[in-house]
Design an enzyme around this catalytic site. Structure first.
Site, PDB file in Angstrom:
ATOM      1  N   ASP A  36       0.871  -1.173   0.000  1.00 56.53           N
ATOM      2  CA  ASP A  36       0.000   0.000   0.000  1.00 56.53           C
ATOM      3  C   ASP A  36       0.908   1.223   0.000  1.00 56.53           C
ATOM      4  O   ASP A  36       2.117   1.106   0.233  1.00 56.53           O
ATOM      5  CB  ASP A  36      -0.898  -0.019   1.244  1.00 56.53           C
ATOM      6  CG  ASP A  36      -2.130   0.868   1.120  1.00 56.53           C
ATOM      7  OD1 ASP A  36      -2.140   1.748   0.235  1.00 56.53           O
ATOM      8  OD2 ASP A  36      -3.064   0.696   1.914  1.00 56.53           O
ATOM      9  N   HIS A  37       0.360   2.371  -0.278  1.00 56.06           N
ATOM     10  CA  HIS A  37       1.138   3.601  -0.358  1.00 56.06           C
ATOM     11  C   HIS A  37       1.078   4.363   0.963  1.00 56.06           C
ATOM     12  O   HIS A  37       0.027   4.949   1.281  1.00 56.06           O
ATOM     13  CB  HIS A  37       0.598   4.507  -1.464  1.00 56.06           C
ATOM     14  CG  HIS A  37       0.749   3.948  -2.837  1.00 56.06           C
ATOM     15  ND1 HIS A  37      -0.220   4.103  -3.811  1.00 56.06           N
ATOM     16  CD2 HIS A  37       1.751   3.244  -3.421  1.00 56.06           C
ATOM     17  CE1 HIS A  37       0.178   3.522  -4.934  1.00 56.06           C
ATOM     18  NE2 HIS A  37       1.362   2.988  -4.717  1.00 56.06           N
TER      19      HIS A  37
ATOM     20  N   GLN B 202      -4.956   4.389   1.165  1.00 59.09           N
ATOM     21  CA  GLN B 202      -6.139   3.544   0.944  1.00 59.09           C
ATOM     22  C   GLN B 202      -6.031   2.777  -0.376  1.00 59.09           C
ATOM     23  O   GLN B 202      -7.024   2.595  -1.079  1.00 59.09           O
ATOM     24  CB  GLN B 202      -7.428   4.380   0.958  1.00 59.09           C
ATOM     25  CG  GLN B 202      -7.599   5.269   2.166  1.00 59.09           C
ATOM     26  CD  GLN B 202      -7.976   4.521   3.433  1.00 59.09           C
ATOM     27  OE1 GLN B 202      -8.293   3.330   3.404  1.00 59.09           O
ATOM     28  NE2 GLN B 202      -7.926   5.208   4.558  1.00 59.09           N
ATOM     29  N   HIS B 203      -4.819   2.305  -0.706  1.00 58.85           N
ATOM     30  CA  HIS B 203      -4.586   1.612  -1.967  1.00 58.85           C
ATOM     31  C   HIS B 203      -4.145   0.158  -1.733  1.00 58.85           C
ATOM     32  O   HIS B 203      -3.278  -0.363  -2.435  1.00 58.85           O
ATOM     33  CB  HIS B 203      -3.514   2.349  -2.784  1.00 58.85           C
ATOM     34  CG  HIS B 203      -3.919   3.716  -3.213  1.00 58.85           C
ATOM     35  ND1 HIS B 203      -3.013   4.679  -3.634  1.00 58.85           N
ATOM     36  CD2 HIS B 203      -5.154   4.304  -3.293  1.00 58.85           C
ATOM     37  CE1 HIS B 203      -3.663   5.798  -3.945  1.00 58.85           C
ATOM     38  NE2 HIS B 203      -4.953   5.592  -3.752  1.00 58.85           N
ATOM     39  N   LEU B 204      -4.734  -0.500  -0.785  1.00 60.99           N
ATOM     40  CA  LEU B 204      -4.350  -1.857  -0.399  1.00 60.99           C
ATOM     41  C   LEU B 204      -4.390  -2.802  -1.604  1.00 60.99           C
ATOM     42  O   LEU B 204      -5.383  -2.862  -2.324  1.00 60.99           O
ATOM     43  CB  LEU B 204      -5.304  -2.353   0.678  1.00 60.99           C
ATOM     44  CG  LEU B 204      -4.922  -3.633   1.416  1.00 60.99           C
ATOM     45  CD1 LEU B 204      -3.719  -3.410   2.299  1.00 60.99           C
ATOM     46  CD2 LEU B 204      -6.111  -4.099   2.260  1.00 60.99           C
TER      47      LEU B 204
END
Length: 487
Positions: free
Chosen positions: A287-288, A422-424
């Site tokens: 994730d970021h 929120q880029h799981l």
């Protein structure tokens, strides 16, 4: 055909697979509301406390630092509540993906050349039209704010980045060198057009497509190495729905959770409940991480801003850097998250600095006591020394841009805050080895007939740009794989 999850990927799959009138499709979505909501104001993020359109999950970002993950709930999924960035993975991301899953070309390859037709197929690019790089006939509108309509924050930031020597990147979906420029968005006339409304708006009327909203899939039923049914709760009743093929598109949290509830995963974790061994479920994800720098906005300096800027999207432009230290994205948010998110308390303005190719990997495991409980999620952000160094450099750069742009002054005594973009991605990764991967290059679950996964959980790693456009591309491609398996 049963599709589990009506979010960005599930909407694409349901629309594309139901184009064949001989294919009967049942789309099951846990969120309430059976109708497609339609476009929504892009400057509002309906993800705050009590929102009926989201689910919240606790996570540990790093030791001692708690965080929250937000996922869209209902048709359109996270695509209906997010910032409406519609940015593709880079050619380097996709070529690495192709290599990781066992080949750079061919029908099951995932290189940039393999995937470009599916990016083009998904979009209607208002700015660049039809070309070798872009499409103009797809369901998703893609547009960029012009410099004349930028908010003061964006205009100052872009000018400062240019003055500091960062080159312009007018099209972040063109696969060119990274730089500063407008963010492609799935926005039409100020409205967020998510894949739910873009793809399902017309498809929902097809007689061979049925949508069950407000319906929870409890488990998959397997026999003789094949998935043959899904167990659901609908209107308070427990039902078993027979299915020759099932596609999971429930997202990077709920897809692995459903597999675990069905006895699919690492036998060392599932114990006696295990029915099919796939140790890669939840084994690691990426994730970021984002560090936000709070500041007091400077007063306007007499800039002439067009009326169109009254409600810009929360991100109009950004700076992307690709270097030996890893990819970084600096985000000049146009509004505070207190203003953009209904229900949030007042919050300061922030400049975001995100690591877009982190080395650290997270881990997700089933709830230790309750198979219906939320999985335990640990991001392990900044656990790798390379990420710590990259984060420090990114914050220094962001502070320099904040000062050069004259956006305002850093708030004394309030340190930068670690959060998540929120880029799981990657909780059920694609690959050739069933010892570590969960799906093969055609999105088929290893060792189980009739079961596919098509959402961000299968990304081998999170792309170095936001994942939304890449998720839609994945679903476009997966729909072809599933359709060919039905013939």
């Amino acid at each position: 055909m049963v599709i589990v999850g009506g979010g960005s990927c599930g909407s694409v799959l349901a629309a594309r697979l139901s184009e064949d009138p001989a294919c009967s499709v049942l789309l099951i979505e846990a969120g309430a509301g059976g109708a497609v909501r339609g476009p929504s104001p892009a400057h509002i993020l309906p993800i705050g406390p009590g929102s009926p359109r989201t689910r919240h999950y606790a996570t540990t970002l790093r030791r001692g630092v708690a965080g929250a993950l937000v996922r869209g709930c209902g048709l359109g999924g996270s695509g209906a509540v997010n910032g409406a960035y519609f940015v593709r993975a880079t050619p380097a991301d996709l070529d690495a993906w192709g290599s990781a899953v066992g080949g750079r070309s061919g029908r099951t390859g995932w290189s940039y050349g393999d995937t470009l037709p599916y990016f083009r197929r998904s979009e209607d690019d208002y700015d660049f039209g039809s070309s070798a790089l872009h499409g103009d006939a797809g369901p998703v509108p893609v547009s960029r704010r012009t410099a004349e309509s930028w908010s003061t924050v964006t205009a100052r930031f872009v000018a400062a980045a240019g003055a500091m020597g960062f080159h312009a990147e007018p099209d972040k979906n063109a696969g060119g060198p990274a730089g500063v420029g407008p963010v492609p968005c799935n926005i039409d006339r100020g409205m967020r057009v998510d894949p739910g409304s873009a793809y399902l708006g017309a498809a929902a009327r097809r007689p061979n497509l049925t949508v069950w909203a407000g319906t929870t899939v409890r488990a998959l039923r397997t026999a003789a190495g094949t998935v043959h049914a899904v167990e659901v709760v609908r209107d308070g009743a427990l039902l078993e729905v027979q299915a020759h093929n099932v596609v999971l598109a429930a997202g990077a949290i709920e897809t692995p959770a459903l597999l675990w509830r069905s006895g699919i995963g690492d036998p060392r974790m599932l114990g006696a409940a295990a029915v099919h061994a796939l140790p890669g479920v939840g084994r690691e994800f990426s994730d970021h991480p984002e560090i936000t720098i709070p500041y007091n906005p400077a007063p306007p300096a007499g800039e002439q801003v067009s009326e169109e800027c009254a409600a810009p999207p929360i991100l109009e432009a950004c700076l992307n850097l690709d270097s030996g230290d890893g990819a970084v994205e600096i985000r000049p948010y146009t509004a505070s998250f207190g203003d953009a998110v209904p229900g949030n308390p007042p919050m300061p303005s922030v400049l975001g600095a995100a690591l877009m190719s982190p080395w650290g990997r997270g881990r997700m495991v089933p709830h230790p006591a309750d198979p219906w409980g939320a999985p335990r999620i640990e991001h392990h952000y900044l656990s790798d020394p390379r990420d710590k160094a990259a984060a420090a450099a990114a914050v220094d750069l962001a502070r320099g841009l904040l000062d050069a742009a004259g956006l305002g002054a850093v708030i004394d005594g309030v340190p930068p805050r670690l959060g998540t973009s929120q880029h799981l991605s990657g909780t059920c990764p694609m690959g050739a080895d069933p010892g570590t991967a969960v799906v093969d290059p055609r999105c088929r679950v290893h060792g189980l007939g009739g079961l596919y996964i098509a959402d961000t959980s299968v990304f081998p790693r999170v792309p170095s740009r936001g994942p939304h456009a890449t998720a839609v591309m994945l679903a476009e491609r997966a729909a072809e794989f599933v359709a060919s398996g039905l013939r």
